[in-house]
Design a protein around this motif. Structure first.
Motif, short mmCIF file in Angstrom:
data_model
loop_
_atom_site.label_atom_id
_atom_site.label_comp_id
_atom_site.label_asym_id
_atom_site.label_seq_id
_atom_site.Cartn_x
_atom_site.Cartn_y
_atom_site.Cartn_z
N GLN A 209 0.82 -1.22 0.00
CA GLN A 209 0.00 0.00 0.00
C GLN A 209 0.85 1.27 0.00
OE1 GLN A 209 -3.17 0.13 -0.40
NE2 GLN A 209 -3.50 -2.09 -0.34
N ARG A 210 2.14 1.10 0.19
CA ARG A 210 3.03 2.27 0.18
C ARG A 210 3.35 2.64 -1.25
NH1 ARG A 210 8.70 1.69 3.14
NH2 ARG A 210 8.96 0.21 1.43
N PRO A 211 3.16 3.90 -1.64
CA PRO A 211 3.45 4.30 -3.02
C PRO A 211 4.94 4.22 -3.33
CG PRO A 211 3.00 6.23 -1.68
CD PRO A 211 2.68 5.03 -0.83
N PRO A 212 5.31 4.00 -4.59
CA PRO A 212 6.73 3.95 -4.96
C PRO A 212 7.42 5.26 -4.58
CG PRO A 212 5.35 3.21 -6.77
CD PRO A 212 4.42 3.79 -5.75
N PHE A 213 8.66 5.13 -4.10
CA PHE A 213 9.38 6.32 -3.65
C PHE A 213 10.01 7.03 -4.83
CE2 PHE A 213 13.05 8.65 -2.10
CZ PHE A 213 12.50 9.35 -1.04
N GLN A 214 9.74 8.34 -4.93
CA GLN A 214 10.37 9.21 -5.92
C GLN A 214 10.76 10.50 -5.22
OE1 GLN A 214 7.45 9.76 -9.02
NE2 GLN A 214 7.73 7.72 -9.87
N TRP A 215 12.04 10.88 -5.37
CA TRP A 215 12.53 12.07 -4.67
C TRP A 215 11.73 13.31 -5.04
CZ3 TRP A 215 15.11 12.61 -0.46
CH2 TRP A 215 16.03 11.65 -0.06
N ARG A 216 11.41 13.46 -6.32
CA ARG A 216 10.69 14.67 -6.74
C ARG A 216 9.30 14.73 -6.09
NH1 ARG A 216 10.35 16.00 -13.05
NH2 ARG A 216 12.58 16.20 -12.61
N ARG A 217 8.61 13.59 -6.07
CA ARG A 217 7.28 13.57 -5.46
C ARG A 217 7.38 13.74 -3.95
NH1 ARG A 217 3.54 8.56 -6.97
NH2 ARG A 217 3.75 9.64 -8.98
N PHE A 218 8.41 13.13 -3.34
CA PHE A 218 8.61 13.24 -1.90
C PHE A 218 8.83 14.69 -1.49
CE2 PHE A 218 11.51 13.16 1.81
CZ PHE A 218 10.72 12.46 2.71
N LEU A 219 9.73 15.38 -2.20
CA LEU A 219 10.02 16.78 -1.87
C LEU A 219 8.85 17.69 -2.19
CD1 LEU A 219 13.72 16.96 -3.12
CD2 LEU A 219 12.92 16.77 -0.76
N ALA A 220 8.15 17.40 -3.30
CA ALA A 220 7.00 18.23 -3.67
C ALA A 220 5.88 18.12 -2.65
CB ALA A 220 6.49 17.82 -5.05
N GLY A 221 5.84 16.99 -1.93
CA GLY A 221 4.78 16.79 -0.96
C GLY A 221 4.82 17.75 0.22
N PHE A 222 5.97 18.42 0.43
CA PHE A 222 6.06 19.36 1.53
C PHE A 222 5.40 20.70 1.21
CE2 PHE A 222 9.68 16.49 2.29
CZ PHE A 222 9.29 16.02 3.53
N TRP A 223 5.06 20.91 -0.05
CA TRP A 223 4.30 22.11 -0.42
C TRP A 223 2.82 21.74 -0.43
CZ3 TRP A 223 3.65 27.01 -0.58
CH2 TRP A 223 2.67 27.58 -1.40
N ILE A 224 2.06 22.37 0.44
CA ILE A 224 0.63 22.12 0.53
C ILE A 224 -0.08 23.34 -0.04
CG2 ILE A 224 -1.30 21.63 2.09
CD1 ILE A 224 0.78 20.42 4.00
#
Length: 414
Positions: A209-224
């Protein structure tokens, strides 16, 4: 493909017990004891022994670096916690690791004889504290139904002032040495947090259930995005304003008592005001939380409490006397008790997505830590240029009123 276990990403519906709430509150008390006490007592004394002539600059450097560490670590650890698939659950590994690392850092810090050593140890301790707090803070939206969150959030807010009072009493009255003080805090942290970690259910996120890890998506997630999640944005900015007002109003309290009120024992006066402030919080936090749960309303409590906080600042601005300072401390406590309980509950109801609870709470934690960096600039600028505590406390009142108004646009919570 397996489904996500109930309670992992869904809204909780089973009420938590009083013992669960008590263990969580004790764990958060442990966090606040080791956050507040070194800053108030141990760090200033340790740095003064190391560098008496440059103690002010050295202390600002140490606390500033630690604040930056907190701002960076809290959302990152929160995001990693949201993705953790350990058999212990998503939160417990981070809480346990944070407790042990923080205790070790405090032990090592007790032996430091250079400013650099103190700074490095305190940065590690602050990073570990935020790892621990990310898991503890996420426990509320993870486990507590909305109808119970005001009451539980009151017990999440109470430990902050209690931690300061308890910690200062312990290191000034029970164990007065530098080494003994740090060791006592390390042991107390473990004793207070471990019961929650070892006895609390923490549902596991399945690996598939954990989504694949991608640095770009991970870092982008901190912008809400404020456009996509306006309620979260308004709540965050409102909290930033209230915490900034509180920081501005309390930063130079000792100097205010010494220079304006001309109190013979300003340090003792600060302790008395802290006790009055804590008593005010104890009077209102739990009652307000229960009333908010029963009515289902949050905004009116946050708005009203923010206005009460502004009134406390106005009292300090107008009357520079010891009786007025005591009244202001009690009023501030009454207002902040309601605010701490209900704002925490409101925040959990405007989080963008269940799968990112800890990360989003970590991002929101910037609203708690950033004022520690801004307040000295604002308050110091006012005192340096205008030399007026009246203007200082008027500014704090204005910021608190702004925080009250910023809560009004929230639509998703009554």
């Amino acid at each position: 493909m397996s489904t996500v276990p109930p309670g992992v990403l869904s809204e909780p519906t089973t009420p938590v017990s009083g013992s669960w709430t008590a263990r969580l509150s004790l764990g958060i008390l442990g966090f606040w004891v080791v956050v507040s006490t070194p800053i108030q007592v141990l760090l200033p004394l340790q740095i003064e022994r190391i560098d008496p002539g440059g103690k002010e600059t050295a202390l600002a450097l140490v606390t500033g670096l630690a604040a930056v560490t907190s701002i960076l670590v809290a959302p990152v650890v929160g995001a990693l916690s949201d993705r953790t698939t350990s058999r212990l659950g998503r939160r417990r590994p981070w809480i346990l690791g944070g407790v042990l690392l923080c205790a070790l850092a405090l032990v090592v810090q007790s032996a430091q004889v250079t400013v650099l050593g103190v700074a490095l140890c305190w940065m590690v301790a602050q990073g570990a504290q935020n790892s621990m707090f990310a898991g503890l803070n996420a426990a509320v939206p993870d486990r507590v139904p909305v109808r119970q969150r005001g009451f539980v959030s009151a017990f999440v807010g109470l430990p902050q002032p209690l931690g300061l009072v308890l910690g200062v009493l312990l290191v000034t009255q029970v164990v007065t040495g530098q080494t003994g003080g740090y060791l006592l805090l390390a042991g107390l942290l473990v004793v207070l947090v471990l019961p929650f970690v070892l006895t609390t259910k923490d549902d596991r996120l399945l690996p598939e259930q954990r989504p694949p890890f991608q640095w770009r998506r991970f870092l982008a997630g901190f912008w809400i995005s404020p456009r996509r999640h306006p309620d979260f944005a308004w709540a965050a900015v409102s909290r930033l304003a209230i915490q900034l007002a509180n920081s501005i109003g309390t930063l130079y309290l000792l100097y205010f008592l010494r220079d304006e009120v001309e109190l013979a024992d300003p340090a003792g006066g600060v302790f008395v005001l802290t006790l009055l402030y804590t008593a005010g919080i104890l009077c209102t936090a739990v009652v307000a939380g229960r009333m908010s749960d029963r009515s289902g309303r949050r905004k009116v409590y946050v708005l009203t409490s923010s206005v009460v906080i502004a009134v406390a600042m106005l009292i300090l601005a107008v009357w520079h006397s010891w009786p007025a300072a005591m009244v202001a401390a009690a009023v501030l406590g009454l207002g902040y008790g309601v605010y701490a309980a209900i704002d925490n509950a409101l925040i959990t109801q405007v989080l963008p997505e269940a799968k990112d609870r800890a990360k989003d709470l970590g991002v929101l934690n910037i609203a708690n830590t950033a004022p520690q960096a801004f307040a000295p600039l604002i308050a110091g600028g006012i005192i340096a240029t205008l030399d007026s505590y009246t203007v200082l406390y008027l500014a704090a009142a204005a910021v608190a009123l702004a925080g009250a108004l910023l809560i009004r646009p929230i639509r998703g919570v009554r």
